[in-house]
Design an enzyme around this catalytic site. Structure first.
Site, PDB file in Angstrom:
ATOM      1  N   ARG A 241       0.823  -1.209   0.000  1.00 39.60           N
ATOM      2  CA  ARG A 241       0.000   0.000   0.000  1.00 39.60           C
ATOM      3  C   ARG A 241       0.865   1.271   0.000  1.00 39.60           C
ATOM      4  O   ARG A 241       0.416   2.333  -0.414  1.00 39.60           O
ATOM      5  CB  ARG A 241      -0.920  -0.001   1.226  1.00 39.60           C
ATOM      6  CG  ARG A 241      -1.877  -1.188   1.274  1.00 39.60           C
ATOM      7  CD  ARG A 241      -2.757  -1.156   2.509  1.00 39.60           C
ATOM      8  NE  ARG A 241      -3.591  -2.350   2.616  1.00 39.60           N
ATOM      9  CZ  ARG A 241      -4.628  -2.456   3.461  1.00 39.60           C
ATOM     10  NH1 ARG A 241      -4.944  -1.447   4.253  1.00 39.60           N
ATOM     11  NH2 ARG A 241      -5.346  -3.561   3.510  1.00 39.60           N
TER      12      ARG A 241
ATOM     13  N   GLU B 230     -10.929  -2.002  -5.216  1.00 32.31           N
ATOM     14  CA  GLU B 230     -11.475  -1.053  -4.238  1.00 32.31           C
ATOM     15  C   GLU B 230     -10.547   0.159  -4.147  1.00 32.31           C
ATOM     16  O   GLU B 230      -9.336   0.043  -4.352  1.00 32.31           O
ATOM     17  CB  GLU B 230     -11.572  -1.718  -2.861  1.00 32.31           C
ATOM     18  CG  GLU B 230     -12.269  -0.848  -1.813  1.00 32.31           C
ATOM     19  CD  GLU B 230     -12.184  -1.406  -0.397  1.00 32.31           C
ATOM     20  OE1 GLU B 230     -11.194  -2.064  -0.058  1.00 32.31           O
ATOM     21  OE2 GLU B 230     -13.134  -1.161   0.377  1.00 32.31           O
TER      22      GLU B 230
END
Ligand SMILES: CC[C@H]1O[C@@H](n2cnc3c(N)ncnc32)[C@H](O)[C@@H]1O
Length: 483
Positions: free
Chosen positions: A100, A171
């Site tokens: 991330r 997402e």
């Protein structure tokens, strides 16, 4: 490049793409035409958009867990366990925290150490490091549609890789994967980067391949007023639609008062469709996702199942297309596959029992929906005004001005002036409006609701209510009553 809410030309997209694919060796040689051929042959039952459409048309709420571990074989075993033992309708791959933050070197180390230790030393699946080959191996070894779930401000390479591997949902968004997840990443950067991710989906849509995009609805998951999270979800849906995304799932994090939760997610779908139509985006297929309680969980597993069940009840009564499932290990961290499966079975039991029931419309729900829509419209209209009609520019200026303001967000770009608290029914209201330009009526409504609680509790309306509410659920209550 100047920020604007405009569909990227293919030339511009391909120019940026050359840089994106160089970010890690697994980006090398990812070929769009080869991807199109692969995506065109995936079976219908493993297409995320197809399954969402089926659920919506049949009035069924699907259950989806979160799940991710470091190594490919173990990840496959985990996902198939959640399918076969849990009864999951859709599968995730929850991506690890290093990925991330684009820290692929740390991922490499984590993979090596996980192999050595024989257990996952990453808190998710390192999709970039495993590359298209590894992600395809996962996709071909499971029997349900697959989605990347993460919290990545710059997800451009990750998005290239997962879609090339047949994962037909992603997402995230330039706001929802920045403000709640990052401390010092500018909104200009993340909105621009997510325009790339959406433009990639727009390219696949132009080739006749449907791919689903899901803005991350709950944001900080801590007392976020429904109109604030709905405003962000709608903005991200509009930004995605501009890039050619045609299949969108807007999301909402459970707040706890059933009437407000049902009203909020129904208002989200209605108002998002209104804005998509008003902005001229035709043929966008919109679905909804309800996230089970995203705040602090009780440690006691039986109580945790109570929280999970309440989330399943609200999602089902609201008619959400999908519910994201929590586990009885939520208070501790990454769940075992057994605990994860338990959360899904609990949820599916409730969904099955309530399948034929929806919360009947009530005066309270109609009033709640009206208020949420009025607050949401006030926020979005101001954002558009600040952007002189450009939604992307308006979003950046909206955060600078505190018109968009997410409670308890770590980002330095978030004003943090607005404060929420629960009213006497447990619905979330605005305690401090910060710089949000609500009308006097909206402000009076929120104030009166909090005054009712203050009178009931024999205390003033103040920040102590907020603090009490933050800890209430993990202590076993919805409203943080004074002790
Ligand atoms: C958005 C935050 C949510 O994601 C969940 N989560 C994060 N990583 C994983 C993971 N690796 N497996 C299962 N659940 C996970 C976490 O428990 C929390 O409920």
């Amino acid at each position: 490049m100047e920020l604007k809410n405009k569909k990227l030309s293919m030339d511009e997209f391909l120019r940026i793409r050359q840089e994106v694919l160089k970010q890690w060796p697994t980006g090398e040689g990812i070929d769009l035409e080869a991807n199109v051929a692969y995506l065109k042959q995936i079976p219908e039952h493993k297409s995320f958009p197809a399954k969402l459409r089926w659920a919506k048309e049949n009035g069924i709420t699907l259950a989806q867990p979160r799940a991710g571990v470091a190594l490919i074989e173990e990840h496959i075993e985990l996902l198939n366990f959640l399918d076969k033992e849990g009864g999951a309708d859709l599968l995730p791959s929850t991506i690890d925290s290093y990925t991330r933050q684009n820290k692929y070197n740390e991922c490499e180390r984590g993979i090596t150490e996980s192999r050595r230790e024989g257990r996952s030393l990453l808190n998710g699946f390192p999709g970039v490091n495993h590359g298209v080959h590894g992600c395809k191996k996962v996709f071909e070894a499971v029997n349900l549609p697959l989605q990347a779930r993460h919290g990545t401000p710059d997800a451009r390479l990750l998005s290239e890789i997962i879609h090339a591997a047949g994962w037909t949902s992603n997402e995230g968004g330039g706001i929802s994967y920045n403000i709640p997840y990052a401390k010092k990443v500018s909104l200009e950067k993340t909105i621009t980067d997510w325009q790339y991710c959406d433009r990639l989906v727009g390219y696949y849509e132009e080739q006749g391949i449907s791919i689903n995009r899901e803005p991350f609805g709950p944001l900080t998951g801590t007392l976020v007023p429904p109109s604030m999270s709905n405003a962000v979800a709608i903005i991200e849906a509009l930004l995605a639609a501009e890039q050619g995304v045609k299949n969108i799932t807007v999301g909402y994090g459970q707040c706890g008062n059933i009437v407000q939760d049902v009203a909020a997610i129904r208002a989200l779908e209605e108002q998002c469709n209104e804005y998509l139509t008003a902005f001229g985006y035709k043929n966008v297929y919109l679905t909804t996702v309800f996230h089970q309680w995203m705040g602090g969980f009780p440690q006691d597993e039986s109580k945790a199942f109570g929280v999970i069940s309440l989330g399943a009840i609200a999602a089902s009564l609201a008619g959400a297309t999908k519910v994201i499932v929590k586990t009885p290990h939520e208070a501790y961290g990454v769940p075992t596959k057994e605990a994860n499966a338990q959360g899904i079975r609990t949820t599916k039991m409730v969904l099955n029992l309530l399948r034929e029931q929806k919360l009947p419309l009530s005066v309270q729900q109609i009033n709640e929906s009206r208020m949420i829509k009025a607050e949401t419209q006030c926020i979005i209209d101001k954002v558009l005004e600040l952007g002189d009609g450009d939604l992307a520019v308006g979003t950046v200026r909206g955060f600078e001005a505190g018109v968009l303001d997410i409670p308890f967000a770590p980002s330095v770009y978030n004003a943090g002036k607005m404060m929420p608290a629960r009213d006497n029914d447990g619905a979330i209201r605005y305690l401090d409006f910060g710089n949000i330009p609500f009308s006097d009526d909206i402000k009076a409504f929120n104030r009166n609701k909090l005054e009712e609680r203050a009178e009931f509790e024999g205390r003033e309306v103040d920040f102590k209510m907020t603090i009490d509410d933050v800890y209430a659920v993990s202590k076993g209550n919805l409203i943080g009553r004074p002790e």
